[in-house]
Design a protein around this motif. Structure first.
Motif, mmCIF file in Angstrom:
data_model
loop_
_atom_site.group_PDB
_atom_site.id
_atom_site.type_symbol
_atom_site.label_atom_id
_atom_site.label_comp_id
_atom_site.label_asym_id
_atom_site.label_seq_id
_atom_site.Cartn_x
_atom_site.Cartn_y
_atom_site.Cartn_z
ATOM 1 N N LEU A 182 0.881 -1.415 -0.009
ATOM 2 C CA LEU A 182 0.333 -0.051 -0.006
ATOM 3 C C LEU A 182 1.053 1.308 -0.164
ATOM 4 N N VAL A 225 1.049 5.465 -0.447
ATOM 5 C CA VAL A 225 0.534 6.691 0.038
ATOM 6 C C VAL A 225 0.934 7.929 -1.040
ATOM 7 N N MET A 243 -3.227 9.864 -1.112
ATOM 8 C CA MET A 243 -4.509 9.416 -1.380
ATOM 9 C C MET A 243 -3.381 7.676 -0.867
ATOM 10 N N ILE A 244 -4.476 6.629 -0.404
ATOM 11 C CA ILE A 244 -4.136 5.580 -0.747
ATOM 12 C C ILE A 244 -4.065 5.128 -2.440
ATOM 13 N N THR A 260 -2.327 1.134 -4.903
ATOM 14 C CA THR A 260 -1.960 -0.148 -4.752
ATOM 15 C C THR A 260 -1.141 0.092 -6.379
ATOM 16 N N HIS A 270 -10.437 11.059 -7.836
ATOM 17 C CA HIS A 270 -9.798 11.290 -7.160
ATOM 18 C C HIS A 270 -9.020 12.825 -6.924
ATOM 19 N N ILE A 281 -3.933 4.539 6.491
ATOM 20 C CA ILE A 281 -5.043 4.339 5.866
ATOM 21 C C ILE A 281 -6.640 5.008 5.572
ATOM 22 N N GLY A 294 -7.619 7.440 3.845
ATOM 23 C CA GLY A 294 -8.595 6.376 2.244
ATOM 24 C C GLY A 294 -9.774 6.886 2.516
ATOM 25 N N SER A 310 -12.749 11.721 0.509
ATOM 26 C CA SER A 310 -12.685 11.971 -0.374
ATOM 27 C C SER A 310 -11.898 13.539 -0.233
ATOM 28 N N LEU A 356 -14.055 1.601 4.417
ATOM 29 C CA LEU A 356 -13.650 1.114 3.285
ATOM 30 C C LEU A 356 -13.867 0.903 2.577
ATOM 31 N N TYR A 390 -14.551 1.942 -1.747
ATOM 32 C CA TYR A 390 -13.802 0.423 -2.521
ATOM 33 C C TYR A 390 -15.310 0.445 -3.248
ATOM 34 N N ASP A 434 -16.139 2.638 -5.699
ATOM 35 C CA ASP A 434 -14.595 3.394 -6.216
ATOM 36 C C ASP A 434 -15.193 2.580 -8.164
#
Length: 199
Positions: free
Chosen positions: A20, A22, A34-35, A37, A59, A84, A88, A91, A172, A176, A179
């Motif tokens: 993960l 940032v 934001m977070i 991957t 974002h 996180i 995360g 927004s 979260l 998710y 998103d």
């Protein structure tokens, strides 16, 4: 795609356990984080360090990157699960405050916010970009970096799942899912435009 194929792909994807990250950016006085991957090292040349990062267009941080042409990438230490939630869990578009408030931050070559407590922090300038519909994939030129003195493990997706309190995990998961739906619509629209342009 069949529902059986989707299930097989999801099962196989469960073996992928990304670190993960940032992602931070600043334009003028507006800062965001934001977070992510979708971050990978993109060069083995020590004097030409590069990364690739994919940032979804919905974002707030994406807009800051587009405006500034720069960003910070940070590996999250195991002891900062709170990042996180802070970065995360909402927004920057909805929350007019500074998402980096209370974090230890410095700046290096590009002026992007760099988290000083990260396992590693990379100060990057955008070299190139690719529109993939739901996100922009940036090729980054690393300008400078910071890292911890003692080696430590960075937080992975499986760590988040195992250690996040149930209430935060549920919130979260809702974000998710939201998103995913935004990304799905953008991908479908992009693919339709791409196929039309090819015909």
């Amino acid at each position: 795609m069949s529902s059986e194929a989707i299930q097989r792909i999801q099962q196989a994807t469960n073996y992928v356990d990304p670190q993960l990250w940032v992602v931070t950016a600043q334009h003028g006085t507006s800062r965001g984080g934001m977070i992510a991957t979708f971050v990978t090292k993109a060069s083995i040349v020590t004097d030409c360090p590069r990364f690739l990062v994919g940032i979804a267009k919905q974002h707030h941080t994406w807009g800051l990157i587009e405006a500034s042409g720069a960003l910070g990438l940070h590996l999250i230490p195991q002891n900062h699960l709170d990042w996180i939630v802070q970065l995360g869990g909402c927004s920057g578009r909805d929350n007019q405050g500074d998402k980096l408030e209370g974090l230890s931050v410095t700046t290096l070559a590009t002026g992007s916010p760099i988290l000083t407590e990260a396992v590693a922090g990379f100060d990057c300038r955008v070299e190139s970009r690719l529109d993939t519909g739901d996100r922009t994939v940036y090729l980054l030129d690393v300008q400078d970096a910071v890292s911890t003195q003692e080696p430590q493990a960075a937080l992975r997706f499986s760590d988040l799942i195992a250690r996040m309190p149930a209430e935060e995990s549920s919130r979260l998961a809702e974000l998710y899912a939201r998103d995913q739906e935004v990304d799905r619509r953008a991908i479908v629209e992009w693919r339709a435009d791409y196929l039309e342009a090819q015909s």
